[in-house]
Design an enzyme around this catalytic site. Structure first.
Site, PDB file in Angstrom:
ATOM      1  N   TYR A  92       1.011  -1.157   0.384  1.00  0.00           N
ATOM      2  CA  TYR A  92       0.504   0.008   0.179  1.00  0.00           C
ATOM      3  C   TYR A  92       1.253   1.549  -0.261  1.00  0.00           C
ATOM      4  O   TYR A  92       2.381   1.128   0.745  1.00  0.00           O
ATOM      5  CB  TYR A  92      -1.318  -0.367   0.951  1.00  0.00           C
ATOM      6  CG  TYR A  92      -0.217   0.398   2.378  1.00  0.00           C
ATOM      7  CD1 TYR A  92       0.164   1.669   3.211  1.00  0.00           C
ATOM      8  CD2 TYR A  92       0.037  -0.829   3.040  1.00  0.00           C
ATOM      9  CE1 TYR A  92       0.445   2.460   3.982  1.00  0.00           C
ATOM     10  CE2 TYR A  92       0.942  -0.553   4.586  1.00  0.00           C
ATOM     11  CZ  TYR A  92       0.123   0.492   4.767  1.00  0.00           C
ATOM     12  OH  TYR A  92       0.856   0.776   6.340  1.00  0.00           O
ATOM     13  N   CYS A  93      -0.187   2.732  -0.077  1.00  0.00           N
ATOM     14  CA  CYS A  93       0.513   3.303  -0.490  1.00  0.00           C
ATOM     15  C   CYS A  93      -0.030   4.501   0.014  1.00  0.00           C
ATOM     16  O   CYS A  93      -1.283   4.178   1.070  1.00  0.00           O
ATOM     17  CB  CYS A  93       1.378   4.138  -1.863  1.00  0.00           C
ATOM     18  SG  CYS A  93       0.012   4.400  -2.796  1.00  0.00           S
ATOM     19  N   TRP A  94      -0.142   6.043   0.331  1.00  0.00           N
ATOM     20  CA  TRP A  94      -0.681   6.751   0.186  1.00  0.00           C
ATOM     21  C   TRP A  94      -2.764   7.122  -0.159  1.00  0.00           C
ATOM     22  O   TRP A  94      -3.115   6.533   0.996  1.00  0.00           O
ATOM     23  CB  TRP A  94      -1.095   8.442  -0.236  1.00  0.00           C
ATOM     24  CG  TRP A  94      -1.750   9.209   0.348  1.00  0.00           C
ATOM     25  CD1 TRP A  94      -2.333  10.432  -0.495  1.00  0.00           C
ATOM     26  CD2 TRP A  94      -2.503   9.686   1.839  1.00  0.00           C
ATOM     27  NE1 TRP A  94      -3.446  10.915   0.466  1.00  0.00           N
ATOM     28  CE2 TRP A  94      -3.087  11.174   0.939  1.00  0.00           C
ATOM     29  CE3 TRP A  94      -2.408   8.904   3.269  1.00  0.00           C
ATOM     30  CZ2 TRP A  94      -4.241  11.370   2.980  1.00  0.00           C
ATOM     31  CZ3 TRP A  94      -2.998   9.019   3.795  1.00  0.00           C
ATOM     32  CH2 TRP A  94      -4.065  11.586   3.822  1.00  0.00           C
TER      33      TRP A  94
END
Length: 347
Positions: A92-94
């Site tokens: 995941y990222c932002w």
């Protein structure tokens, strides 16, 4: 659901959770148990973002692509080098965008069943807020009240040792709640990190059993207790610890003894009370701190600051305080605290 994409509800179905954001974003908060393998470091993200705004999106993506590829290659040669073919990660990222998408694509090309978190950390953050709002009002709270020095946190610990369910907000906040409550060896978490750990703790509680919690104000040091929780606590039944002043003073001197090790910090904290006390009083407290006379200093803090504040706040903030059973106590030693826990459980 798109192939290779997972939701927050599916977090437990993966072998490992990878946070592809920068170390700074990870430090602010992250999904519990996640490992930080950034595709851009703190400085690289700033450089790419500045180029995107000031030069062109194409140039920013060209530089970003090269940096992302370089960082992913390093992770493949280090942290990921021994992962078996059956390993199944979630990245995941932002917001579930290009950072986690590029990482997941590379890992899938290698041959792993890598998934990207839909909505990224932002979707997890919404989940935390929603779960706190859902769980907190549904729990059966028992709020332990008492003026500063009543050993409420130690009583919670004794209750936990006796098998009771407890929620220690001050432990989660790394702060004792009072103006002198900063801990010498633990910095406070960010607000988001506090709420994430709080949510995890709430999820583990059994709604069929009571949960003992200490009466708190909305703010513990620099973090705030989420509104759904503080409102649920303030509507709940209370148990009042009515310890003698001598017992409380003796406990404070033991429990806050480390404050005498840093006189400058202690004086700085005292100075924060300048709007509430006279200049003469603050000057006297500064001198007592310099002399490391904690007993006299804490005694005056009890009489002139903590107790008046407590009388104003508890009756107004906690609906069950006026009718709470009151447990008298003149001993806040370890044995006395354990006895209070036993009496609370039999109340």
């Amino acid at each position: 659901m798109q192939k290779g994409v997972a939701t927050v509800a599916q977090l437990s179905g993966f072998d490992e959770i990878i946070d592809a954001r920068t170390p700074a974003e990870f430090a602010e908060d992250h999904i519990p148990g996640a490992v930080n393998l950034p595709v851009l470091d703190n400085e690289q993200r700033i450089v790419v973002g500045t180029m995107y705004k000031q030069q062109s999106a194409f140039e920013a993506r060209r530089l970003g692509g090269a940096l992302v590829a370089e960082n992913i290659a390093r992770h493949l040669q280090t942290y990921l080098k021994d992962k078996p073919k059956s390993w199944r990660p979630l990245i995941y990222c932002w917001r579930g965008g290009q950072r986690s998408g590029s990482f997941a694509t590379w890992l899938r090309m290698v041959g792993w069943d890598a998934h990207q978190l839909q909505g990224g950390y932002k979707s997890f953050r919404h989940h935390v807020i929603d779960d706190i709002a859902r769980i907190a009002p549904a729990l059966h709270w028992q709020v332990v009240c008492g003026p500063t020095g009543s050993a409420k946190t130690r009583i919670l610990e004794a209750l936990a040792r006796s098998g009771a369910q407890t929620l220690d907000l001050e432990d989660l906040a790394a702060h004792k709640g009072s103006v002198l409550g900063a801990l010498p060896d633990r910095p406070q978490p960010t607000q988001k990190r506090f709420e994430t750990t709080l949510c995890t703790r709430l999820q583990a509680l059994d709604p069929a059993r009571p949960v003992y919690v200490e009466a708190e104000s909305r703010k513990i040091g620099v973090v705030f207790v989420p509104e759904p929780l503080i409102l649920a606590m303030r509507r709940s039944a209370c148990i009042a610890i009515d310890a003698t002043r001598d017992a409380r003073l003796s406990f404070l001197v033991r429990d806050y003894g480390y404050l005498g090790d840093d006189v400058a910090l202690l004086q700085s904290n005292i100075a924060r009370l300048a709007d509430l006390q006279s200049r003469e009083t603050i000057a006297r407290w500064h001198e007592l701190a310099a002399q490391r006379d904690l007993s006299t200093l804490f005694g005056e803090l009890i009489d002139l600051h903590y107790d008046p504040l407590y009388r104003r706040s508890q009756n107004g903030n906690y609906a069950g305080f006026a009718t709470a059973p009151r447990l008298s106590c003149d001993d806040l030693s370890d044995a006395g605290i354990q006895d209070l826990a036993r009496r609370i459980l039999s109340t």
